[in-house]
Design a protein around this motif. Structure first.
Motif, PDB file in Angstrom:
ATOM      1  N   MET A   3     -12.545  -1.753  -0.888  1.00 51.71           N
ATOM      2  CA  MET A   3     -12.219  -0.965  -2.078  1.00 51.71           C
ATOM      3  C   MET A   3     -12.936  -1.473  -3.326  1.00 51.71           C
ATOM      4  O   MET A   3     -13.223  -0.691  -4.250  1.00 51.71           O
ATOM      5  N   SER A  16     -13.439   5.891  -1.800  1.00 52.62           N
ATOM      6  CA  SER A  16     -12.271   5.684  -2.660  1.00 52.62           C
ATOM      7  C   SER A  16     -12.440   6.362  -4.017  1.00 52.62           C
ATOM      8  O   SER A  16     -11.801   5.967  -4.994  1.00 52.62           O
ATOM      9  N   ASN A  32      -6.851   6.120  -0.485  1.00 54.26           N
ATOM     10  CA  ASN A  32      -7.614   5.060  -1.151  1.00 54.26           C
ATOM     11  C   ASN A  32      -7.784   5.351  -2.644  1.00 54.26           C
ATOM     12  O   ASN A  32      -7.709   4.439  -3.476  1.00 54.26           O
ATOM     13  N   ARG A  54       0.828  -1.206   0.000  1.00 51.78           N
ATOM     14  CA  ARG A  54       0.000   0.000   0.000  1.00 51.78           C
ATOM     15  C   ARG A  54       0.865   1.260   0.000  1.00 51.78           C
ATOM     16  O   ARG A  54       0.492   2.290  -0.557  1.00 51.78           O
ATOM     17  N   LYS A 113      -7.333   9.165   4.629  1.00 54.32           N
ATOM     18  CA  LYS A 113      -7.516   7.797   4.140  1.00 54.32           C
ATOM     19  C   LYS A 113      -8.217   7.779   2.781  1.00 54.32           C
ATOM     20  O   LYS A 113      -7.864   6.995   1.898  1.00 54.32           O
ATOM     21  N   TYR A 154      -9.600  -5.039   3.446  1.00 53.24           N
ATOM     22  CA  TYR A 154      -9.391  -3.738   2.810  1.00 53.24           C
ATOM     23  C   TYR A 154      -9.681  -3.832   1.312  1.00 53.24           C
ATOM     24  O   TYR A 154     -10.323  -2.941   0.732  1.00 53.24           O
TER      25      TYR A 154
END
Length: 929
Positions: free
Chosen positions: A683, A872, A909, A645, A905, A679
């Motif tokens: 997404m 995201s 994302n 990531r 975040k 995660y």
């Protein structure tokens, strides 16, 4: 094992709770709060209070606007007055007054000494109506011959929640005085201060009271509406026959009102009692609650090793409680799901929580109560210590569980995802950074608890537990019943190190301040070809800007433990600079000649290697994974996914670490994989990637579990994963079991460990009738562990209209208790169908939610994080930014930092999805093919 206690089924309860505590942040009912500037030095006079009734009978604030320099414009109290004793009389009423409110009446008398001459008295006062005395809100008397000056004026300063008393002359240094007040407040159900909690069983209402409190207040079965007299004297703890110093930030008054048809009926509260011996002291431990069940024995590590006995507190489970638990001297309070265990309804997870929470709160009797920190900026030392010791205490209570290893998965990896953000913060703040109640509430976050626990675990490991224990013993003996700052602990640990002649690269203070005074943590990278080792501040988004400066320039002193595939003793290397060369890290060629750092993950950092070493580690996992310690197998998975990531390695390498899992029998590696794949699901569960990901992930298979405790966790994970990813056989099983229960609701065939997964799957695939049945079972549930499982499962529906209705229920306390409102909304937000509904609901009801929970609720920040966890896209980012603008006037209270983290975040994302979506899709298509 668990001991049981019982309460009559015909019992109805109304409990009224006064909570003056660290977790409440505002001390209640005109009680003075001692704020020590230095150990054994001067303190300030304060009082903070619960909620109001009608318009206050007060004088108006002065017409002129106070300058910011005035003491009543500052959130922290001056140091001029020191409280010595308080007497508070309360009279709660459980019938509504003429305005339709439940109220309480009360009066207080506070004796204090003047440390510095002053003409001003400030009292924290929130939502109280004062009865005027000769035109003023309070009266003042002399003590021991002193003569106070007349009162010039009194007023309420709303922004800082002060009752201000301006005198016409000065109080004399060294003299004592007594401040008297009479007040009325609302006995609300807002879970703050002095509040009302209702419990009705089978429609029967009964009367009676039980009062337990510090300082000589223990009355049983008082008549309805009788006065409750509380006398709190520092140095007086009657219930144990001891003389100790009571820290006023932690105090609890509980009034049980058992409401009966005939006032002559006896109180029927039944208590579980057990004897526990700590050293040479044996105490009776009493457990109270309104519902039946048991509790789980959990002796804290501190009680066994710290050789400083403290009196064991009573334990009480409350139907309505804002926090999870609170460590008050003499009376520890819990949500019922954190204290009660019933084998007929509770899962292994419920039992683990009860064990660890009890151990956590008992550990606080030493760290927090016996020795109290000077100010909230060092809260991590209290909460981090208790969060570390809870695993050691639980291990001593249930040694077969091997629960100590869970700290890595449950605490360290969880908090690293937060601490890797540019919006993170250090463990220790500057004192002037923490002032308001909302700021204090914000400090009770994962950094304080989980990073604090992880860093202390690292410290204990490189010192050895014996040296760590000796330093703690010295610290607690020296500062018992006093206040400290974090430096004091380093001094006493250093003395233990010196006595043991342990060689460290520098002092304890020099090592630990790198971990406590700067945020974040390093990624340690080793090149096995040339032996170089480097460290760098690890950020999930390496392009983010860190605005918080550090005097250490984000360089840590890192204890690096390591081993090789060739075997040999474990070695520790201290990395003190940004980079270094250590010849021992040069590994000869050969598949078995791999290097592994951070053995058993005792260090709070991530690890990266050169590509060749990563290949060797993956080969070892595929051929004989047992050669690598089980915690490090989980570490390899968690580190690679997070390194990917942050763009240190390719996403394919991280995904490749999961290929060996079909051979894995242990819980921790599977848990690490599931957490990180979660995660991906967030997404991609709204995109075309989800189908191949679903097929590819489940193609890995599931090994047969092993172990005493982990086998049950593996079973839970297997069923939960299979049902949530839509495996038909799992859905069929869930539906069949749920239908059996519907046919005979008095005989639930689903074992407690699997109820959460089975309930959710059955409601997800079921009908409105299934939802209604679960709702009825939730309303009838008499054990909170069962009610919690049903309440969460009700959020699994795929019907938008049902979820919208359920969101409305969350704000109706007759349907969902206020303590559960936030977690109910969070559960709906975790549902891919409910996420956008929850987001719309929060935006539409923000003012209401903020007024109910934003000031002092410790779960409030989770609301923002939960509802934005899937964000995201640029569109969602713009919505979040607009939400911040639109509600600037309302504010975000204890969720302020969470909002900034959500924004960061979301931006990360967006980048990650854009850069990795194609590669993830390709990998899963290949695996599923």
């Amino acid at each position: 094992m668990a001991a049981g206690f019982f309460i009559s089924k015909t019992l109805g309860l109304v409990s009224v709770i006064l909570c003056l505590g660290a977790l409440a942040t505002i001390i209640a009912l005109s009680v003075v709060y001692a704020q020590e500037k230095n150990r054994n030095a001067t303190s300030a006079l304060s009082s903070a209070n619960p909620a109001p009734t009608a318009a206050p009978a007060t004088t108006a604030a002065p017409a002129t606007t106070a300058a910011p320099a005035n003491p009543w414009n500052k959130m922290r109290l001056p140091q001029s007055l020191l409280p010595e004793s308080y007497v508070v009389t309360l009279q709660p009423f459980l019938t509504k007054d003429a305005s339709g409110l439940y109220i309480f009446k009360g009066n207080s008398a506070v004796t204090f000494s003047c440390q510095e001459a002053t003409d001003l008295i400030l009292i924290h006062s929130k939502k109280l109506n004062y009865t005027q005395q000769n035109g003023f809100l309070i009266s003042l008397e002399g003590v021991d011959g002193s003569s106070p000056p007349p009162i010039a004026k009194t007023w309420l300063e709303a922004p800082t929640q002060y009752l201000v008393v301006q005198l016409s002359g000065q109080l004399e240094k060294g003299k004592k005085y007594k401040l008297l007040s009479d007040f009325v407040g609302e006995l609300a159900d807002d879970l703050a201060g002095f509040y009302r909690s209702e419990y009705v069983d089978e429609g029967v209402t009964r009367y009676g009271k039980r009062v337990d409190c510090l300082g000589g207040c223990d009355a049983l079965c008082l008549q309805p509406f009788a006065l409750v007299h509380v006398s709190l004297l520092p140095g007086d703890l009657h219930s144990w026959g001891l003389t100790v110093h009571v820290h006023q930030y932690l105090c609890m008054l509980r009034i049980w009102m058992l409401v009966t048809h005939r006032h002559s009926d006896p109180c029927r509260v039944h208590t579980c009692m057990t004897s526990l011996t700590l050293g040479s002291q044996t105490d009776q431990l009493r457990i109270f609650s309104v519902q039946g069940g048991g509790w789980v024995r959990a002796l804290p590590w501190g009680a066994i090793l710290l050789t400083w006995p403290v009196p064991l507190p009573d334990q009480v489970g409350l139907p309505d409680f804002n926090a999870g638990a609170m460590e008050n001297w003499g009376l520890v309070t819990y949500r019922e799901n954190s204290l009660l265990y019933d084998p007929l309804f509770s899962s292994i997870g419920n039992k683990e929580r009860v064990v660890t929470v009890i151990a956590h709160e008992l550990a606080h009797q030493w760290f927090g109560n016996l020795v109290t920190l000077r100010w909230w900026n060092d809260l991590w030392l209290n909460e981090g210590f208790a969060s570390y010791v809870e695993y050691l205490g639980a291990d001593s209570a249930e040694p077969s569980w091997n629960i100590k290893d869970l700290i890595v998965q449950s605490e360290m990896y969880r908090v690293m995802k937060i601490d890797a953000l540019a919006s993170s913060h250090p463990l220790s703040f500057q004192e002037n950074e923490i002032n308001t109640p909302a700021q204090i509430s914000e400090v009770f976050d994962a950094i304080a608890y989980s990073k604090g626990a992880s860093v202390l675990r690292m410290l204990s490991n490189f010192l050895t537990e014996e040296i760590f224990k000796r330093g703690l013993q010295s610290y607690l003996h020296t500062f018992s019943y006093g206040n400290t700052v974090y430096d004091d602990l380093w001094v006493h640990l250093q003395k233990a190190v010196d006595d043991a002649k342990l060689q460290l690269p520098t002092t304890i203070k020099g090592i630990m301040e790198r971990w406590t005074l700067q945020m974040g943590f390093p990624v340690v990278t080793v090149n096995t070809r040339n032996g170089s080792i480097t460290q760098k501040h690890f950020l999930l988004d390496p392009e983010s800007v860190v605005n918080r400066s550090s005097v250490f320039n984000y360089v840590w002193i890192v204890p690096v433990t390591w081993m090789t595939g060739q075997g040999g003793a474990l070695t520790t290397y201290w990395l003190e600079e940004t980079s270094a060369t250590e010849p021992s890290f040069t590994i000869p060629a050969g598949a078995a000649n791999w290097l592994l750092l951070n053995i058993n993950v005792t260090g709070y950092f991530r690890v990266n290697y050169d590509p060749e070493n990563w290949d060797k580690l993956l080969t070892q996992l595929d051929t004989s994974h047992q050669a690598i310690p089980v915690i490090n197998r989980a570490q390899i998975i968690d580190d690679t996914f997070n390194l990917a990531r942050a763009k240190y390695i390719d996403i394919g390498l991280a995904l490749n670490t999961t290929r060996y899992l079909s051979k894995e029998l242990e819980y921790l590696p599977w848990s690490a994989a599931l957490d990180n794949l979660a995660y991906f699901r967030l997404m991609f569960d709204r995109s075309e990637v989800y189908g191949p990901m679903q097929s590819g992930w489940l193609a890995l298979g599931w090994a047969t579990p092993s172990g005493v405790c982990w086998d049950r966790y593996n079973e839970i994970n297997a069923i939960s994963t299979a049902c949530s990813y839509g495996i038909r056989e799992c859905w069929t099983l869930a539906t069949a079991l749920f239908n059996q229960w519907k046919t005979n609701s008095s005989n639930n065939p689903i074992i407690p460990n699997l109820r959460s997964s089975i309930y959710c799957s059955a409601i997800k695939t079921g009908s409105e009738e299934d939802w209604d049945f679960a709702w009825q079972m939730f309303q009838k549930a008499t054990v909170v562990a069962e009610a919690d499982k049903l309440r969460a499962a009700l959020a699994c529906s795929q019907e938008t209209w049902i979820l919208r209705r359920y969101l409305q229920y969350s704000l109706d306390p007759t349907k969902i208790r206020k303590q559960d409102a936030v977690s109910t909304i969070n559960s709906i937000a975790s549902n891919v169908v409910g996420q956008s509904l929850a987001w719309d609901f929060i935006r539409g009801n923000w003012k209401t939610l903020f007024e109910q929970y934003g000031g002092g609720s410790f779960s409030f920040s989770n609301l923002i994080l939960a509802v934005t966890q899937r964000f995201s896209s640029e569109f969602e980012l713009k919505q979040l930014e607009q939400f911040k603008v639109d509600n600037a006037d309302v504010g975000f209270g204890s969720g302020t930092r969470a909002l900034e983290q959500a924004l960061e975040k979301t931006k990360a994302n967006i980048k990650w999805v854009a850069e990795n979506k194609k590669a993830v899709l390709t990998w899963f298509e290949r695996e599923s093919g």
